[in-house]
Enzyme design. Structure first.
Site, PDB file in Angstrom:
ATOM      1  N   GLN A 175       0.826  -1.211   0.000  1.00 51.87           N
ATOM      2  CA  GLN A 175       0.000   0.000   0.000  1.00 51.87           C
ATOM      3  C   GLN A 175       0.865   1.268   0.000  1.00 51.87           C
ATOM      4  O   GLN A 175       0.582   2.237   0.699  1.00 51.87           O
ATOM      5  CB  GLN A 175      -0.949  -0.011   1.194  1.00 51.87           C
ATOM      6  CG  GLN A 175      -2.174  -0.884   1.004  1.00 51.87           C
ATOM      7  CD  GLN A 175      -3.133  -0.342  -0.042  1.00 51.87           C
ATOM      8  OE1 GLN A 175      -3.173   0.854  -0.316  1.00 51.87           O
ATOM      9  NE2 GLN A 175      -3.933  -1.221  -0.631  1.00 51.87           N
ATOM     10  N   SER A 176       1.891   1.275  -0.818  1.00 53.07           N
ATOM     11  CA  SER A 176       2.831   2.405  -0.854  1.00 53.07           C
ATOM     12  C   SER A 176       2.212   3.658  -1.469  1.00 53.07           C
ATOM     13  O   SER A 176       1.785   3.656  -2.627  1.00 53.07           O
ATOM     14  CB  SER A 176       4.076   2.013  -1.650  1.00 53.07           C
ATOM     15  OG  SER A 176       4.894   3.136  -1.902  1.00 53.07           O
ATOM     16  N   ASN A 177       2.207   4.742  -0.708  1.00 52.28           N
ATOM     17  CA  ASN A 177       1.800   6.042  -1.244  1.00 52.28           C
ATOM     18  C   ASN A 177       2.801   6.536  -2.289  1.00 52.28           C
ATOM     19  O   ASN A 177       2.435   7.160  -3.282  1.00 52.28           O
ATOM     20  CB  ASN A 177       1.705   7.072  -0.118  1.00 52.28           C
ATOM     21  CG  ASN A 177       0.665   6.719   0.914  1.00 52.28           C
ATOM     22  OD1 ASN A 177      -0.462   6.384   0.579  1.00 52.28           O
ATOM     23  ND2 ASN A 177       1.040   6.790   2.185  1.00 52.28           N
TER      24      ASN A 177
END
Length: 341
Positions: A80-82
């Site tokens: 879930q990397s921004n």
């Protein structure tokens, strides 16, 4: 510091707002010492694919990539990397390819986490996604992918996790300058800045910018992954490299880097009661969305420290919001449970 000489590519919506948090300030005014006056620097409003702190870093990283004739970007992060989401977006904006290596840093089979939120947006931006197991050497994996693409005739530019190297950190040297200009224009005296600290680039850049201006404003990073000694060492190392890169005389004193890593909980990206309380509190008092991995834990730390009397009446504290609200959709069950209790 003349940062224009590093030829950033401009696509962020800047300056981001600097706003008071009057209802949160009032809610914490009964804390020991009376509680500080709270403000928020809205770097969730940088404009790229939902905004976030990586946009400022990417302006400088893309300037360097284009200067090196790159035609595709490679980066890495947690599922879930921004950062990956914003990198994938800017690649499309500039007509470049993008490959992201996503680490299964959190052991979960939750469908929302694996497919919604940032992952959904990565796919909308047609980012080529490859997965790696938890604990993999992601830096080495990204470099190896870069070598493979070079061998195939492409011109890749490898961006580190979080965009956190001396080039990316320039985005937050610039942010420090922007923040102090806004404060001067408002007649606002800032006593401390608080923000999430993970891959180190945001905190390192802020420290370099503020120290380089002799602003006298300390930065407290609230850690989201590592123990304090390792986090502070990483931030200081990057701050020193960034200071040398921009020509700040005298370097950065080790005492200028402070992190509190008491709010990580069971691990990176793992929910905590303090995080869920902070997310719900900001949403319901100020209409501001935090994220579950970075800004939510950073705000949980700030709220708890205020309740313990670490920040008191008469102080003005600016919380730098690093964005990431898209990630909330990967944690639907956590917030449904919190709101039902």
């Amino acid at each position: 510091m003349n940062l224009a000489r590093f030829n950033p590519v401009r696509f962020a919506h800047l300056p981001t707002p600097l706003e008071p948090l009057p209802r949160l300030t009032a809610a914490l005014a009964t804390s020991p010492g009376g509680g500080p006056e709270l403000w928020i620097k809205r770097d969730d409003c940088t404009g790229l694919a939902g905004g976030g702190n990586k946009t400022r870093k990417l302006e400088y990283l893309l300037g360097d990539a284009l200067a090196n004739d790159a035609d595709t970007l490679i980066t890495q992060g947690a599922v879930q990397s921004n950062h990956v989401r914003q990198t994938a977006a800017v690649a499309k904006r500039l007509g470049m390819g993008c490959t992201a290596l996503l680490e299964h840093r959190i052991d979960t089979n939750d469908r929302d986490y694996l497919n919604s939120g940032n992952v959904l947006l990565d796919r909308l931006f047609d980012c080529a996604i490859e997965y790696r197991p938890g604990g993999a050497d992601m830096k080495a994996e990204a470099e190896a992918k870069g070598e493979a693409l070079r061998a195939a005739g492409e011109k890749p530019y490898v961006i580190p996790g979080g965009g956190s190297n001396r080039v990316g950190a320039l985005g937050y040297v610039s942010c420090a300058q922007e923040l102090m200009q806004q404060a001067d224009d408002m007649g606002l005296r800032i006593d401390r800045v608080v923000t999430a600290t993970g891959s180190a680039g945001t905190q390192a850049g802020l420290v370099v910018g503020l120290e380089g201006m002799n602003a006298g404003v300390p930065v407290l990073g609230i850690g989201v992954r590592l123990p304090r000694d390792r986090q502070e060492a990483n931030v200081h190392r990057l701050a020193e490299a960034t200071a040398e890169y921009v020509g700040v005389r005298g370097g950065i004193a080790r005492s200028a880097v402070a992190a509190n890593c008491d709010y990580v909980g069971p691990g990176y990206g793992q929910p905590t009661p303090g995080m869920t309380e902070a997310v719900l509190t900001l949403a319901r008092l100020e209409g501001v969305l935090l994220d579950p991995v970075y800004s939510g834990k950073a705000m949980a730390g700030l709220i708890d420290l205020i309740r313990k009397g670490e920040f008191g009446k008469g102080e003005t504290v600016v919380f730098l919001h690093t964005g990431g609200a898209v990630g909330l959709f990967g944690y639907t069950g956590v917030f449904e449970a919190a709101m039902a209790s």
